[in-house]
Design a protein around this motif. Structure first.
Motif, mmCIF file in Angstrom:
data_model
loop_
_atom_site.group_PDB
_atom_site.id
_atom_site.type_symbol
_atom_site.label_atom_id
_atom_site.label_comp_id
_atom_site.label_asym_id
_atom_site.label_seq_id
_atom_site.Cartn_x
_atom_site.Cartn_y
_atom_site.Cartn_z
ATOM 1 N N GLU A 294 27.503 14.901 36.894
ATOM 2 C CA GLU A 294 28.210 13.669 37.711
ATOM 3 C C GLU A 294 29.310 13.980 37.753
ATOM 4 O O GLU A 294 30.290 12.352 37.631
ATOM 5 N N ALA A 295 30.620 14.624 38.042
ATOM 6 C CA ALA A 295 31.727 15.576 37.118
ATOM 7 C C ALA A 295 32.205 15.786 38.760
ATOM 8 O O ALA A 295 31.391 16.651 39.228
ATOM 9 N N ASP A 296 32.939 14.549 39.391
ATOM 10 C CA ASP A 296 33.414 15.426 40.467
ATOM 11 C C ASP A 296 34.181 17.038 40.474
ATOM 12 O O ASP A 296 34.343 17.540 41.332
ATOM 13 N N GLU A 297 34.742 17.135 39.499
ATOM 14 C CA GLU A 297 35.320 18.570 39.389
ATOM 15 C C GLU A 297 34.731 19.640 37.788
ATOM 16 O O GLU A 297 35.205 18.589 37.320
ATOM 17 N N LEU A 298 33.169 20.166 37.638
ATOM 18 C CA LEU A 298 32.764 19.297 36.694
ATOM 19 C C LEU A 298 33.154 21.401 35.546
ATOM 20 O O LEU A 298 33.267 22.803 36.388
ATOM 21 N N ARG A 299 33.662 20.951 34.866
ATOM 22 C CA ARG A 299 34.633 21.781 34.052
ATOM 23 C C ARG A 299 33.116 22.044 32.971
ATOM 24 O O ARG A 299 32.778 21.134 31.881
ATOM 25 N N ILE A 300 33.293 23.634 32.628
ATOM 26 C CA ILE A 300 32.379 23.249 31.391
ATOM 27 C C ILE A 300 33.119 24.330 30.450
ATOM 28 O O ILE A 300 33.582 25.386 30.766
ATOM 29 N N LYS A 301 32.592 24.375 28.962
ATOM 30 C CA LYS A 301 33.225 25.204 27.667
ATOM 31 C C LYS A 301 31.622 25.411 26.816
ATOM 32 O O LYS A 301 31.038 24.738 27.218
ATOM 33 N N VAL A 302 31.893 26.640 26.651
ATOM 34 C CA VAL A 302 31.010 26.903 25.520
ATOM 35 C C VAL A 302 31.766 27.472 24.418
ATOM 36 O O VAL A 302 32.349 28.826 24.352
ATOM 37 N N GLU A 303 31.605 26.670 23.464
ATOM 38 C CA GLU A 303 32.812 26.896 21.866
ATOM 39 C C GLU A 303 31.567 27.933 20.696
ATOM 40 O O GLU A 303 30.536 27.336 20.987
ATOM 41 N N LEU A 304 32.324 28.839 20.254
ATOM 42 C CA LEU A 304 31.940 29.623 19.082
ATOM 43 C C LEU A 304 32.524 29.382 17.586
ATOM 44 O O LEU A 304 33.609 30.140 17.951
#
Length: 388
Positions: A294-304
């Motif tokens: 439920e974010a206005d501009e959804l940002r997803i990050k995958v860190e390793l």
């Protein structure tokens, strides 16, 4: 009438009584033999001490008197033995009663507890304090009762969740099914007259069947998990390459709508996993963020990264996160943070499947709130292999 049952109380009483009687009878027999030998020795000494010059009548009187004393001595010895036996039996009875009370009290408590369990009452523990052995037995019984109560509560919640899931599946299937049905009806009624409209209707119906297929696939997948028929094909995988490839694939996905996804991956990191199931894990995490962030501009990050001989993967978004009291439950099967199915479609299986697969591959998983929800997945490092 049936044969009288043997009891612990009777067993202890008979055992103590027999022990006392045997001991006293042996003691009395030994004393009688000793007394007889002693009397015979005295009588022999007495006879030898009397000369033939003595009056024979006096000798008879003395022997008669000696016999009287001898009989009196034996009688008193026997009387003393009988009195001792009686007193000891009385004392034994008192101690036996006290001992049986100590033994029967915890046994009665255990019997009452077993009857309560039989009648379905698992809330009352046994409150016994006394001998260590019986305390341990009662403590073990209480632990068993508590375990049964916990399992019953768990099963009750599980069955309720299953019931809710069935209701949820009906809801989730009804929406695309209604859309497909309406689309087909529209085509049959000629609402879509032009080829463009017909194509649009067919694309909508096809997309909805895909939604239903995805839901049924997840349920089928969960069924395989529950029955233990989930095979894993483990191999050494360069997770850095795997994550980068996954993120690039999602960035190029034409269906991507109103969200961005990035990878923050360092050096090559190797772990022994099932590549197909790793793909499913990341897909479930992505789907969870898309549904609930439920974010206005959804940002997803995958860190390793590498941390203490482990591969540490973090999947995080910038959404609203999860309340702290619910955070520890999000990996439970059928759990939904949002109880209203009208707000979000879902069945509470996505993150549970993530946890199951990660642990099945020898890893661990937990979640926390950072900027949004962050899911941490940890695998042991494998030896680097150029061929993967």
């Amino acid at each position: 009438m049936g044969k009288e049952k043997r009891t612990v109380k009777k067993k202890i009483f008979y055992s103590n009584t027999l022990m006392v009687l045997v001991t006293l009878l042996i003691f009395l027999a030994v004393n009688l033999v000793i007394a007889k030998v002693y009397i015979e020795i005295i009588e022999q000494d007495f006879r030898e001490s009397i000369t033939w010059s003595d009056n024979e009548e006096d000798l008879e009187d003395v022997l008669q008197e000696l016999t009287v004393y001898k009989n009196a001595f034996i009688f008193l010895l026997l009387l003393d033995g009988v009195i001792c036996i009686g007193v000891l039996l009385f004392i034994s009875q008192l101690f036996t009663r006290n001992l049986t009370n100590h033994i029967l009290k915890p046994l009665n408590e255990l019997a009452d507890g077993a009857n309560r369990v039989k009648n379905g009452d698992l809330t009352v523990p046994i409150a016994y304090q006394g001998e260590s052995e019986f305390e341990d037995a009662c403590h073990t019984f209480n632990n068993m009762q508590s375990h049964i109560l916990t399992e019953q509560e768990k099963n009750r919640k599980y069955e309720k969740a299953r019931t809710d899931m069935v209701a949820g599946i009906s809801h989730d299937l009804r929406t695309p099914l209604t859309a497909v049905r309406g689309t087909i009806k529209g085509l049959m009624d000629g609402i879509a007259s032009s080829p463009e409209q017909q194509k649009l209707f067919l694309e909508t119906a096809y997309r909805r069947t895909g939604d239903m297929d995805a839901l049924l696939q997840r349920l089928f997948y969960f069924s395989k998990m529950e029955t233990g028929n989930m095979p894993l094909h483990m191999e050494k995988v360069n997770l850095a390459v795997f994550v980068n490839r996954y993120v690039r694939g999602k960035q190029d996905d034409p269906k991507k709508i109103e969200h961005s996804i990035l990878a923050d991956v360092g050096e090559d990191i190797w772990a022994t996993v099932d590549p197909e199931q790793m793909q499913r894990i990341l897909d479930n995490l992505l789907e969870n963020s898309l549904k609930y962030a439920e974010a206005d501009e959804l940002r997803i990050k995958v860190e390793l990264s590498k941390k203490e001989q482990t591969a540490h993967l973090v999947f995080l978004d910038n959404g609203q996160g999860v309340s702290e009291e619910k955070l520890s439950h999000i990996f439970e099967e059928f759990y939904r943070c949002d109880e209203s199915r009208n707000r979000k479609e879902g069945n509470g299986l996505g993150l549970h499947i993530v946890k199951y697969l990660v642990e099945a591959m020898g890893g661990s998983v937990y979640a926390e709130n950072l900027e949004g929800l962050a899911v941490h997945i940890i695998f042991p490092l494998a030896e680097e292999n150029e061929n993967g």
